[in-house]
Design a protein around this motif. Sequence first.
Motif, PDB file in Angstrom:
ATOM      1  N   GLY A   2       0.318 -11.849  -1.722  1.00  0.00           N
ATOM      2  CA  GLY A   2       1.658 -12.375  -2.705  1.00  0.00           C
ATOM      3  C   GLY A   2       1.884 -13.665  -3.310  1.00  0.00           C
ATOM      4  O   GLY A   2       1.539 -13.874  -4.531  1.00  0.00           O
ATOM      5  N   GLU A  46       3.549  -8.894  -6.635  1.00  0.00           N
ATOM      6  CA  GLU A  46       2.331  -9.347  -6.334  1.00  0.00           C
ATOM      7  C   GLU A  46       1.880  -8.287  -5.220  1.00  0.00           C
ATOM      8  O   GLU A  46       0.789  -7.938  -5.610  1.00  0.00           O
ATOM      9  N   THR A  47       2.605  -8.113  -4.191  1.00  0.00           N
ATOM     10  CA  THR A  47       1.575  -7.466  -3.146  1.00  0.00           C
ATOM     11  C   THR A  47       1.167  -6.374  -3.473  1.00  0.00           C
ATOM     12  O   THR A  47       0.186  -5.680  -3.244  1.00  0.00           O
ATOM     13  N   TYR A  62      -1.129  -5.162  -5.312  1.00  0.00           N
ATOM     14  CA  TYR A  62      -2.521  -5.531  -4.931  1.00  0.00           C
ATOM     15  C   TYR A  62      -3.219  -4.805  -4.700  1.00  0.00           C
ATOM     16  O   TYR A  62      -4.052  -3.653  -4.540  1.00  0.00           O
TER      17      TYR A  62
END
Lengths: 501, 91
Positions: free
Chosen positions: A269, A324-325, A328
Amino acid sequence: MKESYVDLINIRRQIFAKIAKIAYDGTDLSELEKASFEILPGEVATYRESIFRERAIVEERLRLTMGLNARKPTEYNRVTDGIAEVDVAETQFIEPLINVIPHACEACPTKAFYVTDNCRKCLAHPCTNVCPVNAVSIGKNRAVIDHGKCIKCGRCKETCPYSAIVQYDRPCAAACGVNAIESDHLGRAKINSDKCVSCGNCIIQCPFGAISDKSQIYQLIKAIKANDHMYAIIAPSFIGQFGPLASPAQIFEGIKQLGFKDVVEVSLGADITTIHEAKEFLEKVPNKIPYMGTSCCNSWTLMVKKLFPDQFEYISDSASPMVETAKYIKAKDPQAKVTFIGPCISKKLEALREDVKDYIHFVITFEELMGMFVAKGIELSEIEVSKEIEDASALGRGYAIATGVAEAVKKTALAIDPSKDINVECASSLHECVKLMRAAKAGKKNGYLLEGMACQGGCIAGPGTLASFNRVRKAVTEFKNQAKVESPLDNSIIDENLRNV
Amino acid sequence: MKIKVCAGSNCTLLGSMNILDQIDDLKDIISEDADNYSDEILEVEVIKCLGYCKNTNKKVAPVVVIDEEPMFNATSQAVMEKIVNKIRKQN
């Protein structure tokens, strides 16, 4: 947690392991009424003047670890009062995150200068001569400071040839970069929640262990037992936290043995955030905004929002590496429930934000995770593993150490546009962050990329860590150097559209 | 002198890494003072769980073993004192 505060660490972490064990075993929560006797048996006090007080404080820690508020000393309550509310399989946040346990606080006096026995009552007495408010005089045995007059400038302390004048401050207040520590009617620390940005540095510094955050491990373990789509994401500072023998791959495998379906490095991320921030910087500075602040440290962004509201728009809007991680993972498994594991307490608040809460469902610290390993009887160093961890670039893995975020964003921006001249300034510790923002507000940082981190030295010094700063810095640097790719732009896991420039 | 510090889960939770850090610092103190300390090498080894804590209900972590002699509920001050007493020159 400060490693040299051995006894405090002992109590604090035993409680994490205890609550984790109760959760895994499915023990009836009425057992919490006697848990303090199991943790502190006998009738002789070890830490304070009385075992009864010690147990009372342990009971408040048990409640906080369950996610409840500490009890008011003035009201009758049992340990388990209100427990039904937190006996659930999802995060149940009761404000505030950071709590002073009232009967653990020793009501340390506030900041003052004192003359000690070192004073020789010397003829030169420079202490009196340098005082701008005439507060120092020579008494019968030594110099005397009139505390009513003293403005705490410290000049007398600086000038004394015998080091006879000392500055005294409450460790919690000295650690607080936003002056959020006040006093209650008995002189005990009280946190002003309007000012507090939940960095957790007061928790680290209090030598009486009187300040604690709330935990989510009980609810997390309940969720793990009920749900097959639990994912863990682990912050870049995880290397070296769980003992010198535990390799990154073993840590990942150990987390899976706790009941998680999969584990991903948050450094992935970080790579995504880096690309976003690099593009954002190139696009906006200096034409649309005068400078840009990084966005990944939640306490830093909260501080800017609270103390410098008119500057808040200059902080990057890119989502943090944590988010962000999680995005994903969500893209691969829409049913995913994501747990962030990190050194950070502030992330527990970030996870509650409207724009974040659908991605991050639980936040725990490394210390709390270690408690879960112990509760489950997992020995990381004995786990057999074959594959290496390869989610992120070297720059992404560097996020954990102060200056690492700015380095990543700058290098990536320069890779995209080599003609750009990028100035960087970094602040680590909330005090430094406030100073940096003052300078930025005054227009002295125009054109800059500003990195702010609330913990001194970066995330590796966070309140939820287990290993010492130097130990982790070494381990993180080594892991960074092992990354297969240097730049986020070369990380093939990341969507090509984002990497195309 | 052989010093083994357990890095099992329980010992790590309860501060064995701090003991390791303190022993590292102690090495500097000892090496800088040849008058008072013998030049015996301190061999520090980080070891896997020895199983002491798993065979008892008593609290034993952290565990440190100095020259085959185990210390339970080890604190860095007790460990360092033991090392210093063993390595200090007698006269």
